[in-house]
Structures are given as structure tokens and as C-alpha cells.
Design an enzyme around this catalytic site. Structure first.
Site, PDB file in Angstrom:
ATOM      1  N   GLY A 182     -15.617  27.938 -18.655  1.00  0.00           N
ATOM      2  CA  GLY A 182     -16.057  29.343 -18.688  1.00  0.00           C
ATOM      3  C   GLY A 182     -16.533  29.748 -20.245  1.00  0.00           C
ATOM      4  N   GLN A 183     -16.483  30.890 -20.346  1.00  0.00           N
ATOM      5  CA  GLN A 183     -16.664  31.330 -21.991  1.00  0.00           C
ATOM      6  C   GLN A 183     -15.856  30.924 -23.018  1.00  0.00           C
ATOM      7  N   ASP A 184     -14.731  31.124 -22.411  1.00  0.00           N
ATOM      8  CA  ASP A 184     -13.669  31.210 -23.832  1.00  0.00           C
ATOM      9  C   ASP A 184     -13.167  29.424 -23.760  1.00  0.00           C
ATOM     10  N   ALA A 217      -8.349  29.882 -16.360  1.00  0.00           N
ATOM     11  CA  ALA A 217      -8.982  29.927 -15.131  1.00  0.00           C
ATOM     12  C   ALA A 217      -8.785  31.127 -14.343  1.00  0.00           C
ATOM     13  N   ALA A 218      -9.653  31.972 -13.651  1.00  0.00           N
ATOM     14  CA  ALA A 218      -9.691  33.007 -12.788  1.00  0.00           C
ATOM     15  C   ALA A 218     -10.953  33.310 -12.279  1.00  0.00           C
ATOM     16  N   SER A 246     -12.959  35.923 -12.460  1.00  0.00           N
ATOM     17  CA  SER A 246     -12.629  36.940 -13.479  1.00  0.00           C
ATOM     18  C   SER A 246     -13.598  38.271 -13.667  1.00  0.00           C
ATOM     19  N   THR A 301      -5.025  40.701 -19.597  1.00  0.00           N
ATOM     20  CA  THR A 301      -6.287  41.225 -19.932  1.00  0.00           C
ATOM     21  C   THR A 301      -5.823  42.761 -19.870  1.00  0.00           C
ATOM     22  N   GLU A 325      -7.642  44.965 -18.677  1.00  0.00           N
ATOM     23  CA  GLU A 325      -8.012  45.491 -17.217  1.00  0.00           C
ATOM     24  C   GLU A 325      -6.463  46.050 -16.643  1.00  0.00           C
ATOM     25  N   TYR A 365      -8.898  42.431  -9.186  1.00  0.00           N
ATOM     26  CA  TYR A 365      -8.675  41.593 -10.449  1.00  0.00           C
ATOM     27  C   TYR A 365      -7.551  42.051 -11.111  1.00  0.00           C
ATOM     28  N   LYS A 386      -4.051  40.098 -12.059  1.00  0.00           N
ATOM     29  CA  LYS A 386      -3.697  39.975 -13.341  1.00  0.00           C
ATOM     30  C   LYS A 386      -2.296  40.341 -13.803  1.00  0.00           C
ATOM     31  N   HIS A 406     -14.192  40.164 -24.712  1.00  0.00           N
ATOM     32  CA  HIS A 406     -14.781  39.509 -25.905  1.00  0.00           C
ATOM     33  C   HIS A 406     -15.949  38.912 -25.162  1.00  0.00           C
ATOM     34  N   ARG A 410     -21.140  34.088 -22.907  1.00  0.00           N
ATOM     35  CA  ARG A 410     -20.694  34.849 -21.881  1.00  0.00           C
ATOM     36  C   ARG A 410     -21.616  34.895 -20.589  1.00  0.00           C
TER      37      ARG A 410
HETATM   38  P1  NAP Z   1     -15.217  32.813 -17.065  1.00  0.00           P
HETATM   39  O1  NAP Z   1     -16.302  32.587 -18.019  1.00  0.00           O
HETATM   40  O2  NAP Z   1     -15.488  33.828 -15.798  1.00  0.00           O
HETATM   41  O3  NAP Z   1     -14.532  31.568 -16.718  1.00  0.00           O
HETATM   42  C1  NAP Z   1     -13.601  31.468 -15.596  1.00  0.00           C
HETATM   43  C2  NAP Z   1     -13.112  29.992 -15.416  1.00  0.00           C
HETATM   44  O4  NAP Z   1     -12.155  29.986 -14.160  1.00  0.00           O
HETATM   45  C3  NAP Z   1     -14.262  28.996 -14.991  1.00  0.00           C
HETATM   46  O5  NAP Z   1     -14.250  28.070 -15.721  1.00  0.00           O
HETATM   47  C4  NAP Z   1     -14.097  28.966 -13.486  1.00  0.00           C
HETATM   48  O6  NAP Z   1     -14.485  27.558 -13.096  1.00  0.00           O
HETATM   49  C5  NAP Z   1     -12.477  28.978 -13.372  1.00  0.00           C
HETATM   50  N1  NAP Z   1     -12.079  29.136 -12.075  1.00  0.00           N
HETATM   51  C6  NAP Z   1     -12.389  29.995 -11.089  1.00  0.00           C
HETATM   52  N2  NAP Z   1     -11.763  29.737 -10.069  1.00  0.00           N
HETATM   53  C7  NAP Z   1     -10.845  28.559 -10.458  1.00  0.00           C
HETATM   54  C8  NAP Z   1     -10.057  27.974  -9.433  1.00  0.00           C
HETATM   55  N3  NAP Z   1      -9.677  28.294  -8.207  1.00  0.00           N
HETATM   56  N4  NAP Z   1      -9.370  26.884 -10.199  1.00  0.00           N
HETATM   57  C9  NAP Z   1      -9.606  26.436 -11.204  1.00  0.00           C
HETATM   58  N5  NAP Z   1     -10.484  27.061 -12.019  1.00  0.00           N
HETATM   59  C10 NAP Z   1     -11.026  28.257 -11.519  1.00  0.00           C
HETATM   60  O7  NAP Z   1     -13.976  33.654 -18.034  1.00  0.00           O
HETATM   61  P2  NAP Z   1     -13.762  33.925 -19.664  1.00  0.00           P
HETATM   62  O8  NAP Z   1     -14.451  35.003 -19.856  1.00  0.00           O
HETATM   63  O9  NAP Z   1     -14.044  32.419 -19.924  1.00  0.00           O
HETATM   64  O10 NAP Z   1     -12.275  34.287 -19.762  1.00  0.00           O
HETATM   65  C11 NAP Z   1     -11.190  33.525 -19.670  1.00  0.00           C
HETATM   66  C12 NAP Z   1      -9.880  33.980 -19.116  1.00  0.00           C
HETATM   67  O11 NAP Z   1      -9.621  35.156 -19.801  1.00  0.00           O
HETATM   68  C13 NAP Z   1     -10.139  34.426 -17.777  1.00  0.00           C
HETATM   69  O12 NAP Z   1      -8.880  34.251 -16.856  1.00  0.00           O
HETATM   70  C14 NAP Z   1     -10.455  36.040 -17.751  1.00  0.00           C
HETATM   71  O13 NAP Z   1      -9.815  36.676 -16.675  1.00  0.00           O
HETATM   72  C15 NAP Z   1      -9.394  36.303 -18.983  1.00  0.00           C
HETATM   73  N6  NAP Z   1      -9.998  37.429 -19.729  1.00  0.00           N
HETATM   74  C16 NAP Z   1     -11.264  37.357 -20.225  1.00  0.00           C
HETATM   75  C17 NAP Z   1     -11.670  38.567 -21.122  1.00  0.00           C
HETATM   76  C18 NAP Z   1     -13.130  38.289 -21.463  1.00  0.00           C
HETATM   77  O14 NAP Z   1     -13.448  39.432 -21.984  1.00  0.00           O
HETATM   78  N7  NAP Z   1     -13.823  37.472 -21.730  1.00  0.00           N
HETATM   79  C19 NAP Z   1     -10.807  39.358 -21.400  1.00  0.00           C
HETATM   80  C20 NAP Z   1      -9.339  39.295 -20.852  1.00  0.00           C
HETATM   81  C21 NAP Z   1      -8.995  38.221 -20.184  1.00  0.00           C
HETATM   82  P3  NAP Z   1     -16.107  27.413 -12.409  1.00  0.00           P
HETATM   83  O15 NAP Z   1     -16.941  27.452 -13.697  1.00  0.00           O
HETATM   84  O16 NAP Z   1     -16.013  26.303 -11.460  1.00  0.00           O
HETATM   85  O17 NAP Z   1     -16.459  28.666 -11.752  1.00  0.00           O
HETATM   86  N1  GDD Z   2     -20.934  43.315 -14.956  1.00  0.00           N
HETATM   87  C1  GDD Z   2     -21.794  44.786 -15.002  1.00  0.00           C
HETATM   88  N2  GDD Z   2     -22.956  44.574 -14.494  1.00  0.00           N
HETATM   89  N3  GDD Z   2     -20.920  45.644 -15.444  1.00  0.00           N
HETATM   90  C2  GDD Z   2     -21.822  46.822 -15.559  1.00  0.00           C
HETATM   91  C3  GDD Z   2     -23.128  46.998 -15.187  1.00  0.00           C
HETATM   92  C4  GDD Z   2     -23.639  45.766 -14.552  1.00  0.00           C
HETATM   93  O1  GDD Z   2     -24.894  45.936 -13.875  1.00  0.00           O
HETATM   94  N4  GDD Z   2     -23.698  48.253 -15.049  1.00  0.00           N
HETATM   95  C5  GDD Z   2     -22.491  48.813 -15.645  1.00  0.00           C
HETATM   96  N5  GDD Z   2     -21.390  48.016 -15.759  1.00  0.00           N
HETATM   97  C6  GDD Z   2     -20.177  48.318 -16.430  1.00  0.00           C
HETATM   98  C7  GDD Z   2     -19.123  48.229 -15.566  1.00  0.00           C
HETATM   99  O2  GDD Z   2     -18.803  49.045 -14.594  1.00  0.00           O
HETATM  100  C8  GDD Z   2     -17.987  48.336 -16.660  1.00  0.00           C
HETATM  101  O3  GDD Z   2     -17.535  49.579 -16.743  1.00  0.00           O
HETATM  102  C9  GDD Z   2     -18.553  47.826 -17.957  1.00  0.00           C
HETATM  103  O4  GDD Z   2     -19.936  47.710 -17.689  1.00  0.00           O
HETATM  104  C10 GDD Z   2     -17.986  46.245 -18.113  1.00  0.00           C
HETATM  105  O5  GDD Z   2     -18.298  45.347 -17.177  1.00  0.00           O
HETATM  106  P1  GDD Z   2     -18.191  43.767 -17.333  1.00  0.00           P
HETATM  107  O6  GDD Z   2     -19.265  43.417 -18.485  1.00  0.00           O
HETATM  108  O7  GDD Z   2     -18.214  43.068 -16.083  1.00  0.00           O
HETATM  109  O8  GDD Z   2     -16.489  43.721 -17.916  1.00  0.00           O
HETATM  110  P2  GDD Z   2     -15.332  44.375 -17.526  1.00  0.00           P
HETATM  111  O9  GDD Z   2     -14.886  45.292 -18.471  1.00  0.00           O
HETATM  112  O10 GDD Z   2     -15.197  44.971 -16.175  1.00  0.00           O
HETATM  113  O11 GDD Z   2     -14.472  42.833 -17.410  1.00  0.00           O
HETATM  114  C11 GDD Z   2     -14.397  41.960 -18.407  1.00  0.00           C
HETATM  115  O12 GDD Z   2     -13.388  42.292 -19.456  1.00  0.00           O
HETATM  116  C12 GDD Z   2     -11.994  42.469 -18.977  1.00  0.00           C
HETATM  117  C13 GDD Z   2     -11.210  42.912 -20.276  1.00  0.00           C
HETATM  118  O13 GDD Z   2     -11.171  44.149 -20.236  1.00  0.00           O
HETATM  119  C14 GDD Z   2     -14.268  40.528 -17.646  1.00  0.00           C
HETATM  120  O14 GDD Z   2     -14.215  39.668 -18.725  1.00  0.00           O
HETATM  121  C15 GDD Z   2     -12.645  40.568 -17.218  1.00  0.00           C
HETATM  122  O15 GDD Z   2     -12.461  39.404 -16.952  1.00  0.00           O
HETATM  123  C16 GDD Z   2     -11.654  41.052 -18.570  1.00  0.00           C
HETATM  124  O16 GDD Z   2     -10.263  40.889 -18.188  1.00  0.00           O
END
Ligand code: NAP
Ligand code: GDD
Length: 330
Positions: free
Chosen positions: A13-15, A81-82, A84, A127, A129, A155, A159, A185, A190
Site C-alpha cells: 500500500g501507500q504507507d 494492512a486493512a 482501507s 485512524t 475515521e 471501516y 478500526k 495522508h 496514494r
Molecule cells: P492502502 O494503500 O489501501 O494499503 C492497504 C494494504 O493492506 C495493501 O497492502 C493491501 O494489500 C493490504 N491488505 C488488504 N487486505 C489484506 C489482507 N486480508 N491481508 C493482508 N493484507 C491486506 O492503505 P494506506 O493508505 O497505505 O494505509 C495504511 C494503513 O493505515 C491502513 O490500515 C489504513 O486503514 C490506515 N490509515 C491510512 C490513512 C491514510 O490517510 N492513508 C489514515 C489513517 C489510517 P493488497 O495490495 O494485496 O490489496
Molecule cells: N474516494 C473518493 N472518491 N472520495 C470522494 C469522491 C470520490 O470520487 N468524491 C468526493 N469524495 C469525498 C469522500 O466522500 C470523503 O468525504 C473525502 O472525499 C475523502 O475521501 P477519501 O479520499 O476516500 O478518504 P477518506 O477520508 O474517506 O479515508 C481516508 O482517510 C482515512 C483517515 O481519515 C482513507 O485513507 C482511510 O483509510 C483513512 O483511515
């Protein structure tokens, strides 16, 4: 020179990508779990990060996690992993509960029973969320570690279970387990299914004449958006503390999707983004998180963590990256 060993779940994933870069620079031996029989991302990881050793495992298969711990014998486990994607979690709520919630219990139990529970430091990717968008006990203020939880999606609920089971394993079994409550982030790594990258990629494609417009859902929600590269530094810092604890990582600023659109289109010389954006109800969610704003004071004070990349620089970085990427494709 470090001889520490890290095991990362969610390495594709991204992180995961940012964390590999950080730990590699600190000379860690890095293992990552990869799921599925033919995961197309396996080759990408092997190519981009030859330093990583991949182990086949899945968060919903505890025996595979036991095996991953036996093979890697980690000092630090980062559980990234999640499932997400918030929108996806409404369509697959049970699977989300199994992976994002119970999957964490599987991993913690595997650590508890590994015979090495006192040697392993554990990071759980919690998170913003979990808060749900209204600061229920202190309206108008940024969420800190003591704010009330009110998740608004399957979700977020999953979490929250993962967050509390991690704290429970810390309190019950003395595991060095910390939760990073991370606000959104972003960055060039991403996934395209998230709104920031969807926009930066569409802006690049529109600029290059490959796409006419972008379809989005709700443009009003506000997010506390930081750069993922800064946030993995905070994850690592949490595991370097003597005592495990929970920390908010955030910028302390919030911006709407309209703000992101405005800056992203300005980057390619377009002052009015409205003609390029259409609403598609398919991207609306049954319940929305309207406003996220974090208070990272504790992480700044205790960990010495501070975000480096500000919001305009983040948008610029993503659009530039996608123009470069898209101009190389046919
Ligand atoms: P991401 O890009 O969606 O990556 C998710 C990862 O989880 C991928 O490597 C995916 O693998 C793996 N995964 C999904 N289902 C699995 C399973 N059953 N067993 C093992 N691995 C599995 O997420 P991210 O943005 O890097 O975020 C990393 C973590 O931080 C996540 O837990 C997310 O919920 C949390 N988080 C993210 C944010 C944010 O803004 N990015 C903020 C707060 C918390 P595949 O590639 O094989 O699908
Ligand atoms: N994905 C997406 N696609 N979101 C959209 C769209 C679209 O076309 N149009 C509007 N949005 C709005 C969503 O409704 C939400 O309010 C906002 O954009 C952000 O959506 P996402 O980028 O999907 O992120 P998120 O805030 O719902 O969740 C992300 O951040 C969480 C931390 O606060 C994810 O990375 C989660 O895994 C993470 O926990």
C-alpha cells in the site's frame, strides 16, 4: 548500524512504500507480507525494493501470520494492512470487519503465542475515521487522543475494534503495542481510488488532453491532509519510545475537496475548475464524515514529530508527479 528486523503488513500500500524507504535508510532488515496466490503487486515490490523479503500471508489466516512471525523473527511489527477505502467498506461491511477489525486480533494473538511477545514492538494503524467528524465533547477543536469516538462507516467501526483490541493486548499481556491515530495522508503513492490522487491524476490527464472531466461525489467535506512520507516517520518514532502509547498525527489544518481542486487546477494554469467537475451520485456515501481536524500536540511534544510538507506543497507534488507519469504513457 542497525541490525533490527521489521515485519510490515500492508507493504504493497501507500504507507508500505514510504515505510520501506525509511526503514531501509535506517538499515533494517525488512520483511513484508503479501497476500493472494498471484498478487500483481509482488513483482512491483520486488523490482522497486529488492531489499524486502516477501512472505505469503493474509490477515484473516492466523496460521499464515504465525508462519510470518516465525520466518522473520521481527523486533518491530507494523500493521498497515486493512481494507482501507471507506466507500468500499459500505459495500463489503462484513469482509471489512474480518480484515480491518478481527485481522488485527489474529496478528496480536499470533504475537502473544509466538514465544517472543516481550521482544516485539507493535504498531497499529488507527485512524481519524474513528472520530466521525463532529468533535462531540469539544466542538470546534481539533481531535486529540482524548476525543470521543463516533465512527460513521463499517471501516471506522472495524478500526475502532482494532484500536481497542490493541490497547487491550497492551494492558492485558504487556505487549509493547502503540496506536497511531493518523489523519489523512497523501502523496504520489496514494491509490487512485482516494479523492486526492483521483483529482491529481485527472488534472494531469485533462492538462495533457487525455480526459475531459472528472466525476466526484461530495465536494464539501474537509480533511486534515498531510504528506505520507512525514507520517511514517511518526510511526517509527512511536516504536522507539520506552513505553507504548497512542498518538494523533495530523497537520492541525483542514481543507475542503473544493480547496484541493482549486490548487490542483491552478497548478496547470486553470483558474476555474468547475467546468471540469461533474457530480456522480455513485461516489456519495450512506453516511459522510464532514470535517476532520487533528491536534498533534502530544506527538510533537513527546515524539518530537512535526509534519514538514504543507498543503499547497502536497498538492503541487502530486500534480507534478502525475503529469510526469501520464506524459510517459501512450
Ligand atoms: P492502502 O494503500 O489501501 O494499503 C492497504 C494494504 O493492506 C495493501 O497492502 C493491501 O494489500 C493490504 N491488505 C488488504 N487486505 C489484506 C489482507 N486480508 N491481508 C493482508 N493484507 C491486506 O492503505 P494506506 O493508505 O497505505 O494505509 C495504511 C494503513 O493505515 C491502513 O490500515 C489504513 O486503514 C490506515 N490509515 C491510512 C490513512 C491514510 O490517510 N492513508 C489514515 C489513517 C489510517 P493488497 O495490495 O494485496 O490489496
Ligand atoms: N474516494 C473518493 N472518491 N472520495 C470522494 C469522491 C470520490 O470520487 N468524491 C468526493 N469524495 C469525498 C469522500 O466522500 C470523503 O468525504 C473525502 O472525499 C475523502 O475521501 P477519501 O479520499 O476516500 O478518504 P477518506 O477520508 O474517506 O479515508 C481516508 O482517510 C482515512 C483517515 O481519515 C482513507 O485513507 C482511510 O483509510 C483513512 O483511515
Amino acid at each position: 548500524m542497525s541490525n533490527r528486523i521489521a515485519l510490515i503488513t500492508g507493504i504493497t500500500g501507500q504507507d508500505g512504500g514510504h515505510l520501506i524507504e525509511l526503514l531501509h535508510s535506517k538499515k533494517y532488515k525488512i520483511y513484508g507480507i503479501i497476500r493472494g496466490q498471484q498478487n500483481p503487486k509482488k513483482q512491483l515490490i520486488e523490482k522497486e525494493f529488492p531489499c524486502v523479503e516477501l512472505i505469503e500471508a493474509d490477515l484473516i489466516d492466523q496460521s499464515s501470520l504465525i508462519r510470518a512471525l516465525e520466518l522473520s523473527k521481527p523486533d518491530e511489527v507494523y500493521n498497515l494492512a486493512a481494507i482501507s477505502h471507506v466507500g468500499y467498506s459500505f459495500k463489503n461491511p462484513e469482509l471489512t470487519g474480518q480484515v480491518t477489525g478481527l485481522g488485527v486480533l489474529n496478528l496480536l494473538e499470533a504475537i502473544r503465542l509466538s514465544g517472543r511477545k516481550d521482544k516485539i514492538r507493535f504498531y497499529q494503524a488507527s485512524t481519524s475515521e474513528m472520530f466521525g467528524g463532529l468533535n462531540y465533547n469539544r466542538p470546534g477543536e481539533g481531535y486529540d487522543e482524548n476525543a470521543l469516538f463516533h465512527p460513521r462507516s463499517p471501516y471506522g467501526v472495524a478500526k475502532l475494534y482494532a484500536h481497542w483490541i490493541t490497547k487491550n493486548y497492551r494492558e492485558s499481556y504487556g505487549i509493547h503495542a502503540s496506536c497511531g491515530i493518523l489523519f489523512n495522508h497523501e502523496g504520489p503513492r496514494r491509490g487512485l481510488e482516494f479523492v486526492t490522487r483521483k483529482i491529481s491524476n485527472a488534472v494531469a490527464r485533462i492538462h495533457l488532453g487525455k480526459q475531459e472531466y472528472i466525476e466526484l461525489g461530495n465536494l464539501d467535506p474537509k480533511r486534515d491532509w498531510g504528506y505520507a512520507g512525514d507520517y511514517v516517520e511518526g510511526m517509527w518514532l512511536m516504536l522507539q519510545q520506552d513505553k507504548p502509547d497512542d498518538y494523533v498525527l495530523a497537520t492541525g489544518e483542514t481543507h475542503s475537496i473544493k480547496d484541493f481542486l482549486e490548487l490542483a487546477f491552478k497548478e496547470v494554469g486553470v483558474n476555474d475548475w468547475k467546468p471540469y467537475v461533474k457530480q456522480n451520485k455513485a461516489f456519495l456515501r450512506p453516511a459522510e464524515v464532514d470535517l476532520l481536524l487533528g491536534n498533534p500536540a502530544k506527538a510533537e511534544k513527546v515524539l518530537g514529530w512535526k509534519r514538514k510538507v504543507d498543503f499547497p506543497s502536497l498538492v503541487k507534488m502530486m500534480v507534478k508527479h502525475d503529469i510526469n507519469l501520464e506524459s510517459k504513457k501512450n
